[in-house]
Enzyme design. Structure first.
Site, mmCIF file in Angstrom:
data_model
loop_
_atom_site.group_PDB
_atom_site.id
_atom_site.type_symbol
_atom_site.label_atom_id
_atom_site.label_comp_id
_atom_site.label_asym_id
_atom_site.label_seq_id
_atom_site.Cartn_x
_atom_site.Cartn_y
_atom_site.Cartn_z
ATOM 1 N N HIS A 141 0.659 -1.086 0.165
ATOM 2 C CA HIS A 141 0.088 -0.082 0.044
ATOM 3 C C HIS A 141 0.677 1.357 0.029
ATOM 4 C CE1 HIS A 141 -2.982 3.090 1.249
ATOM 5 N NE2 HIS A 141 -3.846 2.123 0.834
ATOM 6 N N GLU B 144 0.391 4.116 1.331
ATOM 7 C CA GLU B 144 0.932 4.687 2.595
ATOM 8 C C GLU B 144 2.033 4.121 3.276
ATOM 9 O OE1 GLU B 144 -2.327 5.303 5.352
ATOM 10 O OE2 GLU B 144 -1.138 5.175 6.881
ATOM 11 N N SER C 108 -9.574 -0.238 -2.626
ATOM 12 C CA SER C 108 -9.349 0.815 -1.638
ATOM 13 C C SER C 108 -9.345 -0.134 -0.412
ATOM 14 C CB SER C 108 -10.595 1.681 -1.637
ATOM 15 O OG SER C 108 -10.930 2.106 -0.295
ATOM 16 N N SER D 63 -12.740 7.056 0.470
ATOM 17 C CA SER D 63 -12.620 7.683 -0.836
ATOM 18 C C SER D 63 -13.866 7.652 -1.807
ATOM 19 C CB SER D 63 -11.316 7.316 -1.749
ATOM 20 O OG SER D 63 -11.222 5.944 -1.831
#
Ligand code: SF4
Length: 579
Positions: free
Chosen positions: A125, A127, A220, A264
């Site tokens: 991911h 992040e 997501s 999101s």
């Protein structure tokens, strides 16, 4: 079907801010400037396509960002990528979420002191890749409790953190096992509040509903985890991107469904899902649903606009103590209906983004709306002519203004920059032009012959009608802010932001309340002006509600806003009848 919508569904602060940074960059773009995002800004194809259309490309390789304005998305990036972007002459617009940036700082601080950092998250991911970058080569990623035992037991200084969108329960299990293996470890629960609240609400909801629908991109991470949380609660869970993936028969089995969404997921997608689910239960057994649909249809058909303008005309007469005129009310209704309807077809994009159901409605009924609007314009013209030549002239100007509002005005070639100017593109034009037009059509056009004898009273009434419609328009703009931003429609809210608009409206409402008291005392208006006080209070309440509600585009919100105007006009009719 009973549908419960999670308060926490939809954009989190980080995603919302990143989208705003991007749209602001588009708004302020210099000539020839290239804007891109490093990685997808948001896991939503519709929004990405809209950004692409606005010239914001998505780049997934650093080299492709050379010389461009690069938006760092909410997930953040590792420091070495940041340095490389600087080296290749990219201008950085940092939209890294503040909470993610805090985790960067924690890891960086401890890495400098020699700590090993263990991150609970998904290794691939964006992040987590960003977080690892701050661990000075001593970072490790795990996502299952048993992986704790695979870590070297010799570490002395060790820090445990989480990806901000991690599953709270998984993190707790890992933390327990981690502290058994490393009793002196430093543990920081860096799961974001927004994620925690979202997951807690889903757990809570699962106790009340027969099934859960989780809306959001398949890629997501936080949406996937939200769906996992619901499944862990033992509730049938549907992870979907749009309502088209739901099976009507399948869903009809459930009496109640909960809806939540990833960080999101735009509100209009959530709304579509909610509307679809609400439509599943047989309408005959669901009075609430039928009532909601009726109110929605009235809003779509511009019935509130026409009715509101007609009633405002009555209110103007009550304020000025002029004889009631049905013809004036019809003239105002025809003008408002026609202008709103015709402009909808000239400005479809924002409606499609704010309320696809409404856009589909207008598309289906286009010939009917166009036909009725043209007839309404002729009727408004005819009624104005009956009031005299000046009224006819004013009405002509108002109609001309309304018609050219959304079409390009072709100016001489020497004004090259302005040659394709649309009035609607002038900042805040919509927010202020609608109240001016409504005040003119209800106060000025029908009463021009009384201008010299009742000037002060007409000026006062113009002022208060302008204020009322200004508040109404700005509140409606607040509901539509997401779509307006994406299509670049510069309403007051888009230009100054939601908070400042709220302050501005508070100021306008104060002026309205003062005018309500001063008008009758100064002899500018009848005692009916005192009714403006409850109107002010009702709008104040709507303003508060606009900020409290997460799903602001709901047509019911629109109905509530319009009901203030209709109530005001209804009281005017009562006043006229009693007098
Ligand atoms: S989930 Fe929390 S930390 Fe992550 S982007 Fe959203 S607000 Fe920021």
């Amino acid at each position: 079907m009973k549908v419960f919508v999670a308060e926490t569904a939809g954009f989190c602060k980080g995603v919302k801010d990143a989208l705003e940074v991007t749209l602001e960059a588009v708004q302020k773009r210099q000539e020839g400037e290239k804007i891109c995002t490093f990685g997808p800004l948001i896991h939503n194809r519709q929004v990405l396509a809209m950004l692409e259309e606005k010239g914001v490309s998505e780049q997934n390789h650093l080299e492709e960002c050379a010389g461009k304005k690069v938006i760092i998305r909410a997930h953040g990036i590792p420091p070495h990528e940041r340095q490389r972007l600087h080296r290749i002459d990219a201008t950085l617009l940092d939209a890294t979420c503040k909470r993610v940036a805090k985790v960067h700082a924690v890891i960086k601080k401890h890495a400098r002191r020699g700590f090993h950092t263990v991150i609970v998250g998904d290794a691939d991911h964006a992040e987590v890749i960003g977080l690892l970058g701050y661990a000075e080569g001593r970072g490790h990623v795990i996502n299952r409790p048993e992986q704790v035992d695979e870590l070297p037991g010799s570490w002395e200084k060790v820090l445990l953190v989480a990806q901000t969108t991690q599953n709270e329960e998984v993190f707790e299990e890992i933390r327990t096992r981690f502290l058994q293996r490393y009793p002196h470890a430093l543990v920081k629960n860096t799961i974001c509040d927004s994620t925690q609240q979202r997951q807690a609400e889903v757990r809570q909801m699962c106790r009340q509903v027969a099934a859960m629908v989780v809306v959001g991109g398949y890629h997501s991470g936080n949406t996937l985890r939200l769906a996992d949380v619901a499944r862990e609660c033992g509730v049938p869970t549907y992870h979907i991107e749009t309502e088209a993936e739901l099976n009507r028969q399948d869903m009809a089995r459930y009496a109640s469904v909960g809806v939540s969404a990833g960080a999101s997921t735009p509100n209009w997608i959530i709304r579509n899902v909610v509307q679809y689910l609400e439509s599943i239960q047989p309408e005959s057994s669901n009075l609430r649903y039928r009532l909601k649909r009726t109110l929605e249809r009235l809003a779509y058909a511009n019935a509130y606009v026409a009715g509101g303008a007609a009633l405002l005309s009555a209110a103007a007469q009550a304020l000025m103590d002029f004889p009631a005129s049905f013809a004036n009310a019809v003239m105002a209704a025809c003008y408002a209906f026609a202008m709103h309807s015709l402009n909808i077809y000239l400005d479809r994009n924002a409606i499609e983004l704010n309320d696809p159901g409404r856009a589909a409605f207008y598309h289906r009924w286009r010939p009917v709306f166009t036909g009725i609007s043209v007839m309404a314009l002729f009727l408004a013209f005819g009624l104005a002519m009956k009031s005299g030549f000046l009224a006819f002239l004013v009405m002509g100007l108002l109609i001309l203004f309304g018609l050219i509002y959304a079409v390009p005005v072709i100016l001489p070639a020497r004004w090259q920059n302005l040659s394709a100017l649309k009035i609607k593109d002038i900042p805040t034009s919509k927010t202020f032009s609608v109240p001016i037009a409504w005040a003119a059509v209800t106060v000025i056009a029908p009463h021009l012959s009384s201008l010299s004898t009742a000037f002060a009273s007409m000026l006062y009434t113009f002022w208060v009608i302008f204020l009322i419609v200004l508040v109404r328009t700005a509140l409606l703009d607040l509901l539509a802010v997401r779509g307006d931003r994406l299509v670049g429609r510069e309403t007051l809210v888009v230009l100054v932001g939601e908070r400042r608009t709220a302050w501005f409206l508070t100021g306008v409402l104060t002026l309205l309340a003062l005018s309500a008291v001063i008008g009758p005392l100064a002899g500018f208006a009848t005692g009916f002006a005192y009714v403006l006080l409850p109107v002010t209070a009702a709008y104040g309440y709507q303003l508060h509600r606009c900020f409290a509600s997460r799903l602001r585009e709901d047509p019911l919100c629109e109905t509530l806003i319009e009901s203030v105007l209709i109530g005001f006009g209804g009281l005017a009719l009562l006043w006229i009848a009693i007098r």
